[in-house]
Enzyme design. Structure first.
Site, PDB file in Angstrom:
ATOM      1  N   GLU A  37       0.895  -1.235   0.088  1.00 58.92           N
ATOM      2  CA  GLU A  37      -0.044  -0.168   0.016  1.00 58.92           C
ATOM      3  C   GLU A  37       0.915   1.109  -0.082  1.00 58.92           C
ATOM      4  O   GLU A  37       2.099   1.256   0.154  1.00 58.92           O
ATOM      5  CB  GLU A  37      -0.953  -0.078   1.239  1.00 58.92           C
ATOM      6  CG  GLU A  37      -2.332  -0.340   1.026  1.00 58.92           C
ATOM      7  CD  GLU A  37      -3.014   0.802   0.167  1.00 58.92           C
ATOM      8  OE1 GLU A  37      -2.688   2.012   0.114  1.00 58.92           O
ATOM      9  OE2 GLU A  37      -4.400   0.757   0.169  1.00 58.92           O
ATOM     10  N   ASN A 181     -11.561   5.998   2.172  1.00 58.50           N
ATOM     11  CA  ASN A 181     -10.357   5.478   1.696  1.00 58.50           C
ATOM     12  C   ASN A 181      -9.407   6.368   1.034  1.00 58.50           C
ATOM     13  O   ASN A 181      -8.972   7.464   1.554  1.00 58.50           O
ATOM     14  CB  ASN A 181     -10.565   4.278   0.945  1.00 58.50           C
ATOM     15  CG  ASN A 181      -9.299   3.354   1.147  1.00 58.50           C
ATOM     16  OD1 ASN A 181      -8.153   3.640   0.942  1.00 58.50           O
ATOM     17  ND2 ASN A 181      -9.566   2.091   1.187  1.00 58.50           N
ATOM     18  N   ASP A 228     -10.019   2.540  -4.175  1.00 58.19           N
ATOM     19  CA  ASP A 228      -9.117   2.429  -3.152  1.00 58.19           C
ATOM     20  C   ASP A 228      -8.438   3.616  -3.186  1.00 58.19           C
ATOM     21  O   ASP A 228      -8.911   4.842  -2.934  1.00 58.19           O
ATOM     22  CB  ASP A 228      -8.100   1.324  -2.885  1.00 58.19           C
ATOM     23  CG  ASP A 228      -7.551   0.872  -1.659  1.00 58.19           C
ATOM     24  OD1 ASP A 228      -7.112   1.906  -0.804  1.00 58.19           O
ATOM     25  OD2 ASP A 228      -7.262  -0.112  -1.239  1.00 58.19           O
TER      26      ASP A 228
END
EC number: 3.1.1.17
Length: 297
Positions: A37, A181, A228
């Site tokens: 991430e 997010n 995301d």
């Protein structure tokens, strides 16, 4: 590394996507993560920092050598990050349930860990405003189990979006998300885009002169998995990570096209000397692909 490159396929959904092109293969820069991430490119360091959340480490890919090393371990179960206008690294940490800033000398400062005296859930992603405020999302993903942080009971009644001002104050700017997010400003900072992963939406807010938000309509709905991480290019197009790759969305909400990749994508950033190199975290991979557009400064 066991891989060198993987197939990338460009899918046009609207004629306005025609100027957007790129390599047909994505270069694999790293393939030994669990769930990667938060990529952020530092022009000064010529480095991409990214998180391997379950393994609690922050990794660094060196642009000059191509080597990947550990930047910080333990890494606070860090998730999203960005480089601020002073070249400092801002990041969201599930472990400490905070937003932190790392100075060039390595000094770490906690920017936000509470709202109205209550601990944040698990800050997920963030963006800096030109006025110095830091805007971040706070879902519960990092406290739902011990996989990406430490299991805990939320102290705040929901998952919200916050603004941390230069004076240290933390303000909740919107409170009607299920799973906020990724987020990004438009070039003029009059618009804030925020992904709601639980509802599969990308929402659009108007940013007032006093930094309050209005609007919040659904701009787009993800057709494969959920949105995301989010970034904006210099043409105003919104790029959102999804389960089948990156979706490119016009400010009017039209899906312009997709960059299809074989792994679930979590986040992205633009980098390189020309800002025309996409760095993408996709499950266990850090990928790079050169494109014909540039990311916002």
């Amino acid at each position: 590394m066991s891989l060198n490159r993987i197939r990338a396929r460009w899918e046009r959904h609207d004629e306005r996507f025609a100027p957007v092109r790129g390599d047909t293969f994505a270069e694999v820069l790293f393939d030994e993560g669990s769930w990667l991430e938060g990529p952020a490119y530092s022009p000064a360091w010529r480095t991409v920092l990214f998180s391997d959340i379950p393994n609690d480490r922050v990794l660094a890919w060196d642009e000059a050598t191509g080597a990947v090393g550990v930047w910080r371990s333990p890494g606070g179960y860090a998730n999203g990050r960005t480089v601020d206008r002073a070249g400092r690294m801002l990041q969201c940490e599930h472990g400490s349930r905070s937003v932190t800033r790392t100075e060039p000398d390595g000094t770490v400062t906690t920017l936000a860990d509470r709202w109205q005296g209550k601990r944040l859930n698990s800050p997920n992603d963030l963006v800096e405003h030109s006025g110095g405020s830091v805007w971040f999302t706070d879902p519960t993903y990092g406290i739902q189990s011990d996989y990406e942080g430490f299991a805990a009971t939320p102290e705040i009644d929901g998952c919200h979006v916050y603004r941390r001002d230069p004076d240290g104050s933390v303000t909740r700017v919107t409170d009607d998300f299920a799973g906020p997010n990724g987020l990004a400003f438009s070039a003029d900072e009059r618009t804030l885009y925020v992904a709601d992963s639980e509802r599969k939406h990308l929402r659009r807010f108007d940013v007032g002169p006093d930094l309050t938000l209005s609007g919040g309509e659904v701009l787009a709905t993800c057709d494969t998995g959920a949105f995301d991480g989010v970034r904006v290019d210099d043409g105003g197009r919104i790029w959102a990570a999804a389960h089948d790759g990156l979706h490119c969305i016009d400010p009017d909400g039209t899906l312009l096209g997709k960059l299809l990749l074989p792994e679930v994508c979590s986040n992205l950033t633009f980098g390189g000397p020309k800002r025309n190199r996409l760095f993408v975290t996709a499950t266990n991979l850090l990928l790079s692909i050169r494109v014909t557009v540039k990311g916002l400064r």
